[in-house]
Write an enzyme that holds these catalytic residues in place. Structure first.
Site, mmCIF file in Angstrom:
data_model
loop_
_atom_site.group_PDB
_atom_site.id
_atom_site.type_symbol
_atom_site.label_atom_id
_atom_site.label_comp_id
_atom_site.label_asym_id
_atom_site.label_seq_id
_atom_site.Cartn_x
_atom_site.Cartn_y
_atom_site.Cartn_z
ATOM 1 N N ASP A 233 -16.383 -10.165 -51.161
ATOM 2 C CA ASP A 233 -15.561 -9.863 -49.823
ATOM 3 C C ASP A 233 -16.554 -8.957 -49.137
ATOM 4 O O ASP A 233 -16.590 -8.015 -49.613
ATOM 5 C CB ASP A 233 -13.963 -9.434 -50.180
ATOM 6 C CG ASP A 233 -13.234 -9.951 -49.204
ATOM 7 O OD1 ASP A 233 -13.536 -9.660 -48.073
ATOM 8 O OD2 ASP A 233 -12.114 -10.178 -49.582
ATOM 9 N N ASP B 281 -14.430 -10.123 -44.118
ATOM 10 C CA ASP B 281 -13.135 -9.591 -43.314
ATOM 11 C C ASP B 281 -13.146 -9.502 -41.899
ATOM 12 O O ASP B 281 -13.993 -9.004 -41.376
ATOM 13 C CB ASP B 281 -13.104 -8.475 -44.137
ATOM 14 C CG ASP B 281 -11.663 -7.545 -43.972
ATOM 15 O OD1 ASP B 281 -10.619 -8.227 -44.545
ATOM 16 O OD2 ASP B 281 -11.568 -6.689 -43.518
#
Ligand code: GLC
Length: 550
Positions: free
Chosen positions: A97, A198
Protein backbone atom coordinates in the site's frame (compact mmCIF):
# COMPACT_ATOMS: atom_id res chain seq x y z
CA UNK A 1 -5.74 -7.70 -23.84
CA UNK A 2 -5.08 -10.56 -21.45
CA UNK A 3 -3.06 -9.85 -18.33
CA UNK A 4 -2.17 -11.84 -15.22
CA UNK A 5 -3.66 -9.22 -12.93
CA UNK A 6 -6.98 -9.47 -14.74
CA UNK A 7 -7.04 -13.18 -13.93
CA UNK A 8 -5.93 -12.79 -10.33
CA UNK A 9 -7.99 -13.09 -7.18
CA UNK A 10 -6.88 -10.52 -4.64
CA UNK A 11 -6.99 -10.92 -0.87
CA UNK A 12 -6.62 -7.85 1.32
CA UNK A 13 -4.86 -8.15 4.66
CA UNK A 14 -5.30 -5.54 7.38
CA UNK A 15 -2.17 -6.52 9.30
CA UNK A 16 -3.08 -5.12 12.73
CA UNK A 17 -6.11 -7.37 12.83
CA UNK A 18 -5.05 -10.47 10.95
CA UNK A 19 -2.89 -12.60 13.24
CA UNK A 20 -0.67 -11.75 16.16
CA UNK A 21 2.35 -14.05 16.43
CA UNK A 22 4.23 -12.17 19.15
CA UNK A 23 1.46 -12.07 21.74
CA UNK A 24 1.24 -8.29 22.18
CA UNK A 25 -2.32 -7.99 20.88
CA UNK A 26 -1.32 -6.45 17.54
CA UNK A 27 -1.23 -8.45 14.33
CA UNK A 28 2.17 -8.78 12.68
CA UNK A 29 4.06 -10.06 9.66
CA UNK A 30 4.97 -13.44 11.14
CA UNK A 31 1.28 -13.83 11.87
CA UNK A 32 0.55 -13.34 8.18
CA UNK A 33 3.23 -15.89 7.27
CA UNK A 34 1.62 -18.34 9.69
CA UNK A 35 -1.68 -17.94 7.87
CA UNK A 36 -0.46 -17.95 4.27
CA UNK A 37 -1.75 -21.48 3.83
CA UNK A 38 -5.22 -20.22 4.66
CA UNK A 39 -5.00 -17.48 2.04
CA UNK A 40 -3.47 -19.82 -0.50
CA UNK A 41 -6.14 -22.43 0.11
CA UNK A 42 -8.79 -20.02 -1.15
CA UNK A 43 -7.19 -19.83 -4.58
CA UNK A 44 -5.81 -16.34 -4.07
CA UNK A 45 -3.10 -15.11 -6.46
CA UNK A 46 -2.28 -11.70 -5.09
CA UNK A 47 -2.15 -10.36 -1.55
CA UNK A 48 -2.60 -6.66 -0.86
CA UNK A 49 -1.23 -5.73 2.48
CA UNK A 50 -2.33 -2.44 4.10
CA UNK A 51 0.51 -0.08 5.17
CA UNK A 52 3.18 -1.66 7.36
CA UNK A 53 5.79 1.09 7.17
CA UNK A 54 7.09 2.97 10.17
CA UNK A 55 4.27 5.10 11.49
CA UNK A 56 3.03 6.74 14.68
CA UNK A 57 -0.35 5.17 13.80
CA UNK A 58 -2.51 8.26 14.00
CA UNK A 59 -4.48 6.56 11.20
CA UNK A 60 -3.24 2.98 11.58
CA UNK A 61 -0.29 3.20 9.23
CA UNK A 62 -1.83 5.57 6.69
CA UNK A 63 0.53 8.15 8.21
CA UNK A 64 4.04 7.10 7.27
CA UNK A 65 7.11 8.46 9.01
CA UNK A 66 9.66 6.35 7.10
CA UNK A 67 8.79 4.87 3.73
CA UNK A 68 11.77 2.53 3.61
CA UNK A 69 11.32 0.97 7.03
CA UNK A 70 8.78 -1.62 8.06
CA UNK A 71 7.34 -0.79 11.46
CA UNK A 72 9.04 -2.69 14.27
CA UNK A 73 5.69 -3.65 15.77
CA UNK A 74 5.07 -5.67 12.59
CA UNK A 75 8.53 -7.25 12.64
CA UNK A 76 10.71 -4.79 10.73
CA UNK A 77 12.30 -5.17 7.30
CA UNK A 78 13.67 -8.67 7.87
CA UNK A 79 10.20 -10.01 8.63
CA UNK A 80 8.96 -8.37 5.45
CA UNK A 81 11.67 -10.04 3.38
CA UNK A 82 10.58 -13.36 4.89
CA UNK A 83 6.98 -12.66 3.99
CA UNK A 84 7.78 -11.75 0.43
CA UNK A 85 9.76 -14.95 -0.01
CA UNK A 86 7.05 -17.06 1.60
CA UNK A 87 4.40 -15.52 -0.65
CA UNK A 88 6.49 -16.08 -3.77
CA UNK A 89 7.28 -19.64 -2.71
CA UNK A 90 3.57 -20.31 -2.84
CA UNK A 91 3.34 -18.78 -6.31
CA UNK A 92 1.38 -15.84 -5.04
CA UNK A 93 2.25 -12.17 -5.45
CA UNK A 94 2.39 -9.31 -2.99
CA UNK A 95 1.12 -5.78 -3.42
CA UNK A 96 2.04 -3.04 -0.95
CA UNK A 97 0.00 0.00 0.00
CA UNK A 98 1.62 3.25 -1.04
CA UNK A 99 0.44 6.34 0.81
CA UNK A 100 1.85 9.19 -1.21
CA UNK A 101 -0.79 11.91 -0.97
CA UNK A 102 0.42 12.69 2.53
CA UNK A 103 3.12 11.68 4.98
CA UNK A 104 3.08 11.62 8.75
CA UNK A 105 3.87 14.91 10.47
CA UNK A 106 6.58 12.88 12.20
CA UNK A 107 8.33 12.19 8.91
CA UNK A 108 11.74 13.84 8.69
CA UNK A 109 10.55 15.87 5.69
CA UNK A 110 7.81 17.53 7.69
CA UNK A 111 9.91 17.93 10.81
CA UNK A 112 12.30 19.96 8.66
CA UNK A 113 9.62 21.67 6.55
CA UNK A 114 7.92 23.30 9.48
CA UNK A 115 11.13 24.87 10.82
CA UNK A 116 11.44 27.76 8.39
CA UNK A 117 10.26 28.99 5.05
CA UNK A 118 13.68 28.60 3.54
CA UNK A 119 14.22 25.06 4.77
CA UNK A 120 14.87 22.83 1.73
CA UNK A 121 11.93 20.62 2.74
CA UNK A 122 9.47 23.48 3.20
CA UNK A 123 8.16 23.18 -0.31
CA UNK A 124 7.45 19.45 0.17
CA UNK A 125 4.08 20.45 1.64
CA UNK A 126 1.30 22.97 0.98
CA UNK A 127 1.53 26.21 2.97
CA UNK A 128 -0.59 29.36 3.18
CA UNK A 129 0.19 32.49 5.05
CA UNK A 130 -2.49 33.95 7.29
CA UNK A 131 -3.62 34.70 10.80
CA UNK A 132 -3.91 32.05 13.51
CA UNK A 133 -7.72 32.19 13.68
CA UNK A 134 -8.52 32.66 10.04
CA UNK A 135 -7.92 29.54 7.97
CA UNK A 136 -7.29 30.24 4.28
CA UNK A 137 -10.57 28.67 3.22
CA UNK A 138 -13.52 26.70 4.57
CA UNK A 139 -12.43 23.24 3.46
CA UNK A 140 -13.36 20.41 5.81
CA UNK A 141 -11.07 17.46 6.37
CA UNK A 142 -12.30 13.97 5.50
CA UNK A 143 -11.99 13.32 9.23
CA UNK A 144 -13.81 16.52 10.29
CA UNK A 145 -12.50 19.97 11.22
CA UNK A 146 -10.55 22.36 9.01
CA UNK A 147 -7.98 21.02 6.56
CA UNK A 148 -5.65 23.81 7.72
CA UNK A 149 -3.38 23.61 10.74
CA UNK A 150 -1.45 26.60 12.06
CA UNK A 151 2.34 26.41 12.25
CA UNK A 152 3.55 29.03 14.73
CA UNK A 153 7.16 28.90 13.62
CA UNK A 154 6.56 30.05 10.04
CA UNK A 155 3.27 31.86 10.70
CA UNK A 156 1.58 29.71 8.09
CA UNK A 157 -1.07 27.07 7.74
CA UNK A 158 -0.36 23.67 6.24
CA UNK A 159 -2.87 21.56 4.37
CA UNK A 160 -4.11 18.17 5.57
CA UNK A 161 -7.09 16.56 3.86
CA UNK A 162 -7.08 13.89 6.60
CA UNK A 163 -5.90 14.36 10.23
CA UNK A 164 -3.48 17.14 11.17
CA UNK A 165 -0.94 14.35 11.59
CA UNK A 166 -1.18 13.67 7.83
CA UNK A 167 0.14 16.77 6.02
CA UNK A 168 -0.47 16.66 2.25
CA UNK A 169 2.60 16.34 0.09
CA UNK A 170 3.15 18.94 -2.59
CA UNK A 171 3.24 17.01 -5.86
CA UNK A 172 3.76 20.28 -7.75
CA UNK A 173 7.32 20.09 -6.46
CA UNK A 174 9.34 17.80 -8.79
CA UNK A 175 11.67 16.85 -5.93
CA UNK A 176 8.72 15.39 -4.04
CA UNK A 177 7.72 13.36 -7.06
CA UNK A 178 11.27 12.13 -7.43
CA UNK A 179 11.28 11.07 -3.75
CA UNK A 180 8.10 9.06 -4.29
CA UNK A 181 9.43 7.39 -7.44
CA UNK A 182 12.60 6.46 -5.57
CA UNK A 183 10.54 4.87 -2.80
CA UNK A 184 8.54 2.89 -5.35
CA UNK A 185 11.77 1.77 -7.02
CA UNK A 186 13.22 0.76 -3.66
CA UNK A 187 10.36 -1.67 -3.01
CA UNK A 188 10.06 -2.90 -6.57
CA UNK A 189 13.74 -3.77 -6.56
CA UNK A 190 13.07 -5.90 -3.51
CA UNK A 191 10.64 -7.89 -5.61
CA UNK A 192 7.29 -6.44 -4.63
CA UNK A 193 4.65 -7.13 -7.29
CA UNK A 194 2.68 -3.92 -7.24
CA UNK A 195 0.99 -1.15 -5.33
CA UNK A 196 -2.40 -0.12 -4.14
CA UNK A 197 -2.11 3.65 -4.17
CA UNK A 198 -3.90 5.38 -1.37
CA UNK A 199 -6.20 8.30 -2.33
CA UNK A 200 -4.23 8.78 -5.53
CA UNK A 201 -7.03 10.88 -7.03
CA UNK A 202 -6.21 13.62 -4.49
CA UNK A 203 -2.54 14.27 -5.27
CA UNK A 204 -3.07 17.26 -7.54
CA UNK A 205 -4.57 20.24 -5.71
CA UNK A 206 -6.60 23.05 -7.17
CA UNK A 207 -3.99 25.55 -6.12
CA UNK A 208 -6.37 28.50 -5.94
CA UNK A 209 -7.98 26.77 -2.90
CA UNK A 210 -11.39 28.33 -3.47
CA UNK A 211 -13.90 27.95 -0.61
CA UNK A 212 -16.75 25.52 -1.12
CA UNK A 213 -20.43 26.49 -0.97
CA UNK A 214 -21.61 25.86 2.61
CA UNK A 215 -24.49 23.64 1.57
CA UNK A 216 -22.63 21.39 -0.85
CA UNK A 217 -22.74 17.75 0.39
CA UNK A 218 -19.30 16.41 1.30
CA UNK A 219 -19.43 13.76 -1.38
CA UNK A 220 -19.68 16.55 -4.00
CA UNK A 221 -17.00 18.60 -2.29
CA UNK A 222 -14.72 15.60 -2.62
CA UNK A 223 -15.52 15.22 -6.29
CA UNK A 224 -15.47 18.85 -7.33
CA UNK A 225 -12.83 20.39 -5.07
CA UNK A 226 -10.45 17.74 -3.73
CA UNK A 227 -10.33 14.95 -6.28
CA UNK A 228 -9.24 14.79 -9.94
CA UNK A 229 -7.18 17.98 -9.73
CA UNK A 230 -5.81 19.61 -12.89
CA UNK A 231 -2.50 17.74 -12.96
CA UNK A 232 -3.48 14.37 -11.53
CA UNK A 233 -3.21 12.56 -14.85
CA UNK A 234 0.11 14.23 -15.68
CA UNK A 235 1.55 13.13 -12.35
CA UNK A 236 0.37 9.55 -12.69
CA UNK A 237 1.58 9.36 -16.29
CA UNK A 238 4.96 10.61 -15.24
CA UNK A 239 5.12 8.05 -12.42
CA UNK A 240 4.12 5.35 -14.88
CA UNK A 241 6.74 6.38 -17.39
CA UNK A 242 9.57 6.83 -14.93
CA UNK A 243 9.02 3.76 -12.75
CA UNK A 244 5.91 1.63 -13.06
CA UNK A 245 6.29 0.79 -16.75
CA UNK A 246 9.74 -0.66 -16.13
CA UNK A 247 8.37 -3.56 -14.11
CA UNK A 248 5.78 -6.28 -14.65
CA UNK A 249 3.56 -5.19 -11.78
CA UNK A 250 -0.01 -4.40 -10.88
CA UNK A 251 -1.32 -1.02 -9.77
CA UNK A 252 -4.67 -0.11 -8.32
CA UNK A 253 -5.43 3.44 -7.31
CA UNK A 254 -7.85 4.35 -4.60
CA UNK A 255 -10.11 7.00 -6.04
CA UNK A 256 -12.38 8.92 -3.71
CA UNK A 257 -14.34 11.37 -5.84
CA UNK A 258 -13.62 9.44 -9.01
CA UNK A 259 -16.75 9.04 -11.08
CA UNK A 260 -17.63 7.84 -14.55
CA UNK A 261 -16.41 11.07 -16.10
CA UNK A 262 -12.88 10.82 -14.77
CA UNK A 263 -12.61 7.13 -13.93
CA UNK A 264 -11.94 5.51 -17.30
CA UNK A 265 -8.95 7.75 -17.95
CA UNK A 266 -7.06 6.46 -14.90
CA UNK A 267 -7.35 2.87 -16.12
CA UNK A 268 -7.24 3.21 -19.88
CA UNK A 269 -4.44 1.06 -21.29
CA UNK A 270 -3.87 3.72 -23.91
CA UNK A 271 -3.34 6.45 -21.33
CA UNK A 272 -0.67 4.44 -19.49
CA UNK A 273 -1.55 5.38 -15.93
CA UNK A 274 -2.88 2.65 -13.61
CA UNK A 275 -4.29 -0.84 -14.14
CA UNK A 276 -7.33 -0.45 -11.93
CA UNK A 277 -9.06 2.02 -9.67
CA UNK A 278 -11.34 1.68 -6.67
CA UNK A 279 -14.24 4.03 -7.23
CA UNK A 280 -16.84 4.43 -4.52
CA UNK A 281 -20.05 4.90 -6.47
CA UNK A 282 -21.54 1.71 -5.05
CA UNK A 283 -19.91 2.15 -1.66
CA UNK A 284 -21.69 5.40 -0.90
CA UNK A 285 -25.15 4.25 -1.94
CA UNK A 286 -26.32 4.10 1.66
CA UNK A 287 -25.11 7.61 2.50
CA UNK A 288 -28.14 9.77 3.26
CA UNK A 289 -28.69 13.51 2.86
CA UNK A 290 -26.30 14.19 5.74
CA UNK A 291 -23.70 11.73 4.58
CA UNK A 292 -22.22 8.54 5.89
CA UNK A 293 -23.68 8.67 9.39
CA UNK A 294 -27.16 9.28 8.05
CA UNK A 295 -27.60 5.88 6.41
CA UNK A 296 -30.40 4.97 4.03
CA UNK A 297 -31.35 1.58 2.52
CA UNK A 298 -29.57 0.31 -0.60
CA UNK A 299 -31.42 0.98 -3.83
CA UNK A 300 -30.66 -2.18 -5.81
CA UNK A 301 -31.66 -0.71 -9.15
CA UNK A 302 -29.06 1.95 -8.64
CA UNK A 303 -26.53 -0.61 -7.38
CA UNK A 304 -26.87 -2.64 -10.58
CA UNK A 305 -26.75 0.46 -12.72
CA UNK A 306 -23.39 1.44 -11.24
CA UNK A 307 -21.84 -1.93 -12.06
CA UNK A 308 -23.30 -1.84 -15.56
CA UNK A 309 -22.15 1.69 -16.27
CA UNK A 310 -18.61 1.05 -15.08
CA UNK A 311 -18.47 -2.16 -17.06
CA UNK A 312 -19.53 -0.32 -20.17
CA UNK A 313 -17.10 2.51 -19.56
CA UNK A 314 -14.15 0.13 -19.44
CA UNK A 315 -15.36 -2.61 -21.78
CA UNK A 316 -13.00 -1.76 -24.63
CA UNK A 317 -10.21 -0.03 -22.81
CA UNK A 318 -9.44 -0.39 -19.11
CA UNK A 319 -10.38 -2.79 -16.37
CA UNK A 320 -12.46 -2.75 -13.19
CA UNK A 321 -11.78 -3.78 -9.65
CA UNK A 322 -14.72 -5.60 -8.10
CA UNK A 323 -15.05 -5.09 -4.36
CA UNK A 324 -17.79 -4.65 -1.81
CA UNK A 325 -15.81 -4.04 1.33
CA UNK A 326 -12.42 -3.18 2.76
CA UNK A 327 -10.90 -1.76 5.95
CA UNK A 328 -12.80 1.52 5.47
CA UNK A 329 -16.34 0.17 5.28
CA UNK A 330 -18.63 -2.03 7.29
CA UNK A 331 -18.91 -5.74 6.61
CA UNK A 332 -20.42 -6.93 3.33
CA UNK A 333 -22.88 -9.36 4.87
CA UNK A 334 -24.14 -6.78 7.39
CA UNK A 335 -24.26 -3.87 4.99
CA UNK A 336 -25.54 -5.37 1.77
CA UNK A 337 -26.92 -8.71 2.97
CA UNK A 338 -28.71 -9.99 6.05
CA UNK A 339 -26.31 -10.96 8.83
CA UNK A 340 -29.08 -12.52 10.84
CA UNK A 341 -31.62 -14.92 9.28
CA UNK A 342 -29.78 -15.16 5.97
CA UNK A 343 -26.21 -14.85 7.10
CA UNK A 344 -25.04 -17.94 5.25
CA UNK A 345 -26.98 -17.37 2.04
CA UNK A 346 -26.28 -13.67 1.72
CA UNK A 347 -22.56 -14.05 2.45
CA UNK A 348 -22.40 -16.68 -0.30
CA UNK A 349 -24.46 -14.55 -2.67
CA UNK A 350 -21.95 -11.73 -2.49
CA UNK A 351 -19.10 -14.20 -2.97
CA UNK A 352 -20.86 -15.28 -6.17
CA UNK A 353 -21.33 -11.69 -7.25
CA UNK A 354 -17.66 -10.84 -6.67
CA UNK A 355 -16.53 -13.84 -8.70
CA UNK A 356 -18.89 -13.46 -11.66
CA UNK A 357 -18.75 -9.79 -12.55
CA UNK A 358 -16.17 -8.57 -15.05
CA UNK A 359 -13.14 -7.19 -13.24
CA UNK A 360 -10.54 -8.33 -10.75
CA UNK A 361 -12.22 -9.51 -7.52
CA UNK A 362 -10.95 -8.27 -4.16
CA UNK A 363 -11.70 -10.22 -0.98
CA UNK A 364 -11.26 -8.46 2.32
CA UNK A 365 -10.00 -10.60 5.21
CA UNK A 366 -12.82 -12.21 7.14
CA UNK A 367 -15.40 -11.86 4.42
CA UNK A 368 -14.54 -15.41 3.36
CA UNK A 369 -16.16 -16.59 6.60
CA UNK A 370 -18.92 -13.99 6.60
CA UNK A 371 -17.59 -11.83 9.45
CA UNK A 372 -20.17 -9.28 10.54
CA UNK A 373 -20.37 -5.79 11.98
CA UNK A 374 -19.90 -5.21 15.68
CA UNK A 375 -22.07 -3.08 17.96
CA UNK A 376 -20.30 -1.55 20.91
CA UNK A 377 -22.58 -0.11 23.60
CA UNK A 378 -20.75 3.21 23.67
CA UNK A 379 -18.31 5.30 21.68
CA UNK A 380 -15.43 4.60 24.10
CA UNK A 381 -14.93 1.13 22.63
CA UNK A 382 -14.34 2.59 19.16
CA UNK A 383 -10.76 3.14 18.09
CA UNK A 384 -11.05 4.66 14.63
CA UNK A 385 -10.10 8.31 14.38
CA UNK A 386 -12.70 8.91 11.69
CA UNK A 387 -15.52 7.51 13.85
CA UNK A 388 -14.37 9.38 16.93
CA UNK A 389 -14.05 12.70 15.13
CA UNK A 390 -17.45 12.27 13.50
CA UNK A 391 -18.89 11.56 16.95
CA UNK A 392 -17.38 14.72 18.43
CA UNK A 393 -18.63 16.80 15.53
CA UNK A 394 -22.15 15.35 15.87
CA UNK A 395 -22.14 16.11 19.59
CA UNK A 396 -21.12 19.71 18.90
CA UNK A 397 -23.90 20.03 16.36
CA UNK A 398 -26.39 18.85 19.03
CA UNK A 399 -27.40 15.69 17.14
CA UNK A 400 -29.45 12.92 18.74
CA UNK A 401 -26.58 10.77 19.99
CA UNK A 402 -28.64 7.61 20.54
CA UNK A 403 -29.48 7.74 16.88
CA UNK A 404 -25.90 8.54 16.02
CA UNK A 405 -24.63 5.50 17.93
CA UNK A 406 -26.92 3.38 15.76
CA UNK A 407 -25.37 4.95 12.69
CA UNK A 408 -21.91 4.22 14.10
CA UNK A 409 -22.93 0.59 14.55
CA UNK A 410 -23.77 0.49 10.91
CA UNK A 411 -21.06 2.60 9.37
CA UNK A 412 -17.93 2.70 11.53
CA UNK A 413 -14.71 1.57 9.89
CA UNK A 414 -14.05 -0.46 13.05
CA UNK A 415 -16.67 -2.93 11.83
CA UNK A 416 -14.07 -4.20 9.40
CA UNK A 417 -11.14 -3.95 11.78
CA UNK A 418 -12.14 -6.38 14.53
CA UNK A 419 -9.63 -9.24 14.76
CA UNK A 420 -9.83 -12.05 12.26
CA UNK A 421 -11.84 -14.91 13.72
CA UNK A 422 -9.72 -18.05 13.52
CA UNK A 423 -11.15 -20.07 16.39
CA UNK A 424 -13.87 -20.16 19.01
CA UNK A 425 -11.35 -19.64 21.82
CA UNK A 426 -10.68 -16.42 23.77
CA UNK A 427 -9.54 -13.65 21.45
CA UNK A 428 -10.65 -15.77 18.50
CA UNK A 429 -7.24 -17.37 18.03
CA UNK A 430 -6.04 -13.97 16.81
CA UNK A 431 -3.77 -13.45 19.79
CA UNK A 432 -3.16 -14.89 23.21
CA UNK A 433 -3.36 -11.53 24.87
CA UNK A 434 -5.93 -8.75 24.77
CA UNK A 435 -6.18 -7.46 21.18
CA UNK A 436 -5.73 -3.77 20.37
CA UNK A 437 -9.37 -3.71 19.28
CA UNK A 438 -12.19 -5.84 20.73
CA UNK A 439 -13.01 -9.20 19.16
CA UNK A 440 -16.51 -9.68 17.82
CA UNK A 441 -18.42 -11.84 20.36
CA UNK A 442 -19.81 -13.97 17.54
CA UNK A 443 -16.34 -15.47 16.97
CA UNK A 444 -17.55 -18.49 18.97
CA UNK A 445 -19.72 -19.38 15.98
CA UNK A 446 -18.28 -17.52 13.02
CA UNK A 447 -14.69 -18.71 12.71
CA UNK A 448 -12.32 -20.43 10.31
CA UNK A 449 -12.03 -23.59 12.42
CA UNK A 450 -15.75 -24.29 12.36
CA UNK A 451 -16.01 -23.57 8.68
CA UNK A 452 -13.09 -25.81 7.79
CA UNK A 453 -15.09 -28.72 9.20
CA UNK A 454 -18.28 -27.94 7.33
CA UNK A 455 -18.20 -28.74 3.60
CA UNK A 456 -21.09 -26.31 3.06
CA UNK A 457 -19.59 -23.41 4.96
CA UNK A 458 -19.13 -19.92 3.56
CA UNK A 459 -15.39 -20.56 3.53
CA UNK A 460 -15.72 -23.67 1.43
CA UNK A 461 -18.14 -21.89 -0.85
CA UNK A 462 -15.55 -19.16 -1.45
CA UNK A 463 -13.06 -21.87 -2.44
CA UNK A 464 -15.59 -23.42 -4.77
CA UNK A 465 -16.72 -20.24 -6.48
CA UNK A 466 -13.12 -19.03 -6.88
CA UNK A 467 -12.12 -22.33 -8.49
CA UNK A 468 -15.18 -22.06 -10.70
CA UNK A 469 -14.20 -18.61 -11.91
CA UNK A 470 -10.67 -19.73 -12.60
CA UNK A 471 -11.85 -22.72 -14.58
CA UNK A 472 -14.03 -20.54 -16.80
CA UNK A 473 -12.26 -17.71 -18.57
CA UNK A 474 -15.63 -16.54 -19.83
CA UNK A 475 -16.19 -15.25 -16.30
CA UNK A 476 -12.96 -13.29 -16.54
CA UNK A 477 -12.95 -11.86 -20.06
CA UNK A 478 -16.46 -12.49 -21.34
CA UNK A 479 -18.82 -9.61 -22.05
CA UNK A 480 -21.38 -8.50 -19.48
CA UNK A 481 -25.02 -7.61 -19.94
CA UNK A 482 -27.66 -6.83 -17.33
CA UNK A 483 -30.92 -8.51 -18.38
CA UNK A 484 -33.25 -6.94 -15.86
CA UNK A 485 -31.95 -3.50 -14.92
CA UNK A 486 -35.32 -2.32 -13.66
CA UNK A 487 -36.11 -5.23 -11.37
CA UNK A 488 -36.01 -3.98 -7.76
CA UNK A 489 -34.46 -7.17 -6.33
CA UNK A 490 -33.28 -9.52 -9.04
CA UNK A 491 -29.86 -9.02 -10.56
CA UNK A 492 -29.65 -11.15 -13.71
CA UNK A 493 -26.73 -10.86 -16.09
CA UNK A 494 -25.00 -12.65 -18.90
CA UNK A 495 -21.28 -13.27 -19.18
CA UNK A 496 -20.44 -14.44 -22.63
CA UNK A 497 -17.74 -15.20 -25.19
CA UNK A 498 -17.71 -17.07 -28.52
CA UNK A 499 -18.01 -20.46 -26.85
CA UNK A 500 -19.93 -20.12 -23.66
CA UNK A 501 -22.66 -18.09 -22.14
CA UNK A 502 -23.27 -17.86 -18.41
CA UNK A 503 -26.40 -16.44 -16.91
CA UNK A 504 -26.09 -15.40 -13.30
CA UNK A 505 -29.06 -14.56 -11.15
CA UNK A 506 -29.16 -13.17 -7.61
CA UNK A 507 -32.14 -12.57 -5.38
CA UNK A 508 -31.17 -9.48 -3.42
CA UNK A 509 -33.93 -9.72 -0.84
CA UNK A 510 -35.35 -11.48 2.22
CA UNK A 511 -38.26 -12.81 0.16
CA UNK A 512 -38.75 -15.73 -2.17
CA UNK A 513 -39.15 -14.64 -5.79
CA UNK A 514 -40.69 -16.70 -8.57
CA UNK A 515 -38.25 -17.04 -11.40
CA UNK A 516 -36.96 -19.62 -13.87
CA UNK A 517 -34.74 -19.39 -16.93
CA UNK A 518 -36.90 -19.06 -20.01
CA UNK A 519 -34.78 -21.37 -22.09
CA UNK A 520 -34.43 -25.02 -21.01
CA UNK A 521 -31.02 -25.18 -22.66
CA UNK A 522 -29.60 -23.32 -19.67
CA UNK A 523 -28.10 -25.79 -17.20
CA UNK A 524 -27.57 -24.77 -13.61
CA UNK A 525 -23.91 -25.24 -12.76
CA UNK A 526 -23.42 -23.40 -9.50
CA UNK A 527 -25.44 -21.99 -6.65
CA UNK A 528 -25.36 -21.01 -3.00
CA UNK A 529 -28.29 -23.13 -1.77
CA UNK A 530 -27.85 -26.85 -1.18
CA UNK A 531 -31.42 -27.50 -2.23
CA UNK A 532 -32.91 -25.50 -5.03
CA UNK A 533 -36.52 -25.49 -6.05
CA UNK A 534 -37.60 -25.15 -9.62
CA UNK A 535 -39.39 -21.95 -10.49
CA UNK A 536 -38.25 -19.89 -7.56
CA UNK A 537 -35.32 -18.24 -5.91
CA UNK A 538 -35.01 -18.42 -2.15
CA UNK A 539 -34.06 -15.30 -0.20
CA UNK A 540 -30.50 -14.29 -1.15
CA UNK A 541 -30.17 -17.19 -3.55
CA UNK A 542 -27.63 -17.07 -6.37
CA UNK A 543 -27.71 -19.40 -9.34
CA UNK A 544 -25.29 -19.69 -12.22
CA UNK A 545 -26.40 -21.26 -15.50
CA UNK A 546 -24.37 -22.30 -18.49
CA UNK A 547 -25.21 -22.56 -22.14
CA UNK A 548 -22.61 -23.96 -24.50
CA UNK A 549 -22.72 -22.06 -27.74
CA UNK A 550 -20.06 -23.76 -29.84
C1 GLC B 1 -7.63 5.79 2.45
C2 GLC B 1 -7.41 4.63 3.37
C3 GLC B 1 -7.92 4.99 4.73
C4 GLC B 1 -7.13 6.18 5.23
C5 GLC B 1 -7.16 7.32 4.22
C6 GLC B 1 -6.09 8.34 4.52
O1 GLC B 1 -8.95 6.09 2.27
O2 GLC B 1 -7.99 3.49 2.84
O3 GLC B 1 -7.88 3.92 5.63
O4 GLC B 1 -7.65 6.61 6.43
O5 GLC B 1 -6.93 6.89 2.91
O6 GLC B 1 -4.83 7.83 4.20
Amino acid sequence: MKNWWKESIVYQVYPRSFKDSSGNGVGDIDGIIEKLDHIDSLGVDLIWICPIYRSPNADNGYDISDYRKINDEFGGNTAFERLLKAVHNRDMKLMMDLVANHSSDEHYWFQEAKKSKDNPYHDYYHWKEGLPDTPPNNWESVFNGSVWEWNEKTQEYYLHLFTQKQPDLNWENPTVRKEIYDIITFWLNKGVDGFRMDVISLISKRMEFTSVPETLPFIDVMEQYYSNGPRVHDFIKEMNKQVLSRYDIVTVGEGPGVNLTHGPKYVSAAEKELNMIFHFDHMTLDFGPEGKYDPIPIDWIYFKKIFSQWDKATANDGWNSIFLGNHDFSRIVSRFGNDNTYHDASAKLFATLLMTLRGTPYIYQGDEIGMTNIQHPSIEAYDDIETRNAWDAAEKEGKDMTQFLKAVHRQSRDNARTPMQWKATTYAGFSNSKPWIPVNPNHTEVNVDNQEKDPNSILNYYRKIIAFRKANTTLIYGSYQDLAPDHPHLYIYLREDEKTRFMVVHNLSDSTINWAPQDSKYKMVMGNYEKTQEGLLHPWESQVYRLDIA
